[in-house]
Design an enzyme around this catalytic site. Structure first.
Site, PDB file in Angstrom:
ATOM      1  N   ARG A   3      56.961  53.004  12.276  1.00 47.35           N
ATOM      2  CA  ARG A   3      56.018  52.184  11.513  1.00 47.35           C
ATOM      3  C   ARG A   3      54.811  52.952  11.002  1.00 47.35           C
ATOM      4  O   ARG A   3      54.291  52.655   9.936  1.00 47.35           O
ATOM      5  CB  ARG A   3      55.574  50.990  12.368  1.00 47.35           C
ATOM      6  CG  ARG A   3      54.733  51.358  13.563  1.00 47.35           C
ATOM      7  CD  ARG A   3      54.398  50.130  14.379  1.00 47.35           C
ATOM      8  NE  ARG A   3      55.579  49.631  15.089  1.00 47.35           N
ATOM      9  CZ  ARG A   3      55.593  48.516  15.816  1.00 47.35           C
ATOM     10  NH1 ARG A   3      54.507  47.780  15.907  1.00 47.35           N
ATOM     11  NH2 ARG A   3      56.675  48.128  16.434  1.00 47.35           N
ATOM     12  N   SER A 109      50.109  45.002  25.355  1.00 48.13           N
ATOM     13  CA  SER A 109      49.377  43.745  25.454  1.00 48.13           C
ATOM     14  C   SER A 109      49.879  42.920  26.629  1.00 48.13           C
ATOM     15  O   SER A 109      49.106  42.236  27.300  1.00 48.13           O
ATOM     16  CB  SER A 109      49.506  42.945  24.152  1.00 48.13           C
ATOM     17  OG  SER A 109      50.853  42.658  23.853  1.00 48.13           O
ATOM     18  N   LEU A 110      51.183  42.994  26.907  1.00 49.63           N
ATOM     19  CA  LEU A 110      51.734  42.287  28.061  1.00 49.63           C
ATOM     20  C   LEU A 110      51.164  42.856  29.356  1.00 49.63           C
ATOM     21  O   LEU A 110      50.776  42.113  30.268  1.00 49.63           O
ATOM     22  CB  LEU A 110      53.260  42.394  28.066  1.00 49.63           C
ATOM     23  CG  LEU A 110      53.991  41.667  29.196  1.00 49.63           C
ATOM     24  CD1 LEU A 110      53.722  40.173  29.130  1.00 49.63           C
ATOM     25  CD2 LEU A 110      55.489  41.923  29.129  1.00 49.63           C
TER      26      LEU A 110
END
Length: 304
Positions: A3, A109-110
């Site tokens: 990405r 983030s988890l």
């Protein structure tokens, strides 16, 4: 492709080559050549969202896209118990700085939510038990008074600047110069632009002076906070002359562990952000380069 590589390619087409669709920061993403039944099976939700907001069916026409902000990398400094440098104020999850990865992926983030919640939750309970009055009502009362005074000043603003135009201007300059590709001259110019816009913020005029659910007043206040956050982001990037993860500087394309294996820390002051740095502990796992090139020798041996 990865990405960050794809994003930089889009950024180059739009900002450097000036070849965005209709002169705007957009490029085409075309999936119309893929049979609709396959698209519906694999990415139906994404296509439905696009069709809902744009009004065009991406199964039939190319989509107009541009990489957007998903997460802000970094956050509030916290100690081992997830408490900030303000006594009694805790931060757990994506708002703290501790565990953010190079590309701020979902797994990070988890981790932030689960681990920081397990640590911060009990610490908050213990703090509340030890401070029955909230840590001192005087501090609370002083802050309430200060906030009310700030809002009263906003209600009296009667200048010629439009807050929403100012906000869009900030977004445009930050997106072009401080998100995907960072060049020192442009970062310096961006900080100067932010300072100019902060001055213009003082000349904002209100259209709505109502005291109930006034969205414009809240937006004016939050725009100032955006300026306050934009400066340490911009100057922090200017200070780091290397490329690391999503922090990409074409002038300094390689990672520089000797000088920058450390976390940038910014603290607020009336004269602007003040910076310090905290070393990153890599004693257990040594950093290694992330590369996308194919090992030709390994490929050839497998083929043989």
């Amino acid at each position: 492709m990865p990405r960050d590589i794809a994003t930089r390619a889009v950024h180059k087409v739009v900002y450097d080559m000036k070849l965005g669709v209709d002169g705007e920061p957009l490029v085409y993403l075309d999936v119309s050549h893929i049979p609709a039944d396959i698209l519906n099976k694999k990415v139906a939700g994404v296509l439905e969202i696009y069709e809902k907001f744009v009004g065009q069916d991406p199964r039939k026409v190319p989509m107009k896209i541009f990489p957007s902000m998903h997460y802000s990398m970094g956050g509030l400094w916290v100690d081992y118990a997830q408490q900030t440098n303000i006594p009694g104020l805790f931060a757990s999850g994506e708002c703290d700085f501790q565990y953010h990865g190079a590309n701020r992926l979902g797994a990070n983030s988890l981790l932030s939510c689960v681990y920081a919640g397990q640590i911060g939750g009990p610490a908050m309970v213990e703090y509340a038990k030890a401070h029955k009055n909230g840590g001192g009502s005087k501090v609370y009362d002083q802050e309430v008074t200060r906030q009310r005074e700030d809002f009263d000043k906003i209600y009296k603003m009667s200048g010629t600047e439009n807050v929403f135009s100012l906000w869009r201007e900030l977004g445009d300059v930050m997106t072009e110069n401080v998100t995907v590709v960072r060049v020192n001259d442009k970062l310096k110019a961006t900080d100067n632009k932010i300072m100019e816009m902060k001055d213009r913020w003082g000349r904002v005029g209100l259209n709505d002076r109502g005291k109930w659910a006034n969205q414009e007043v809240l937006f004016v206040r939050q725009l100032w906070n955006m300026f306050e956050l934009a400066r340490p982001m911009t100057l922090g990037a200017l200070n780091r002359n290397e490329s690391r993860g999503a922090h990409y500087k074409p002038e300094f394309p390689e990672r520089d562990d000797e000088n920058f294996m450390k976390t940038t820390m910014a603290s607020w002051s009336s004269d602007g952000p003040r910076f310090s740095w905290e070393p990153v502990d890599v004693s257990l796992i040594k950093p290694r380069a992330r590369r996308y090139d194919v090992d030709k020798s390994a490929t050839e041996s497998k083929a043989a």
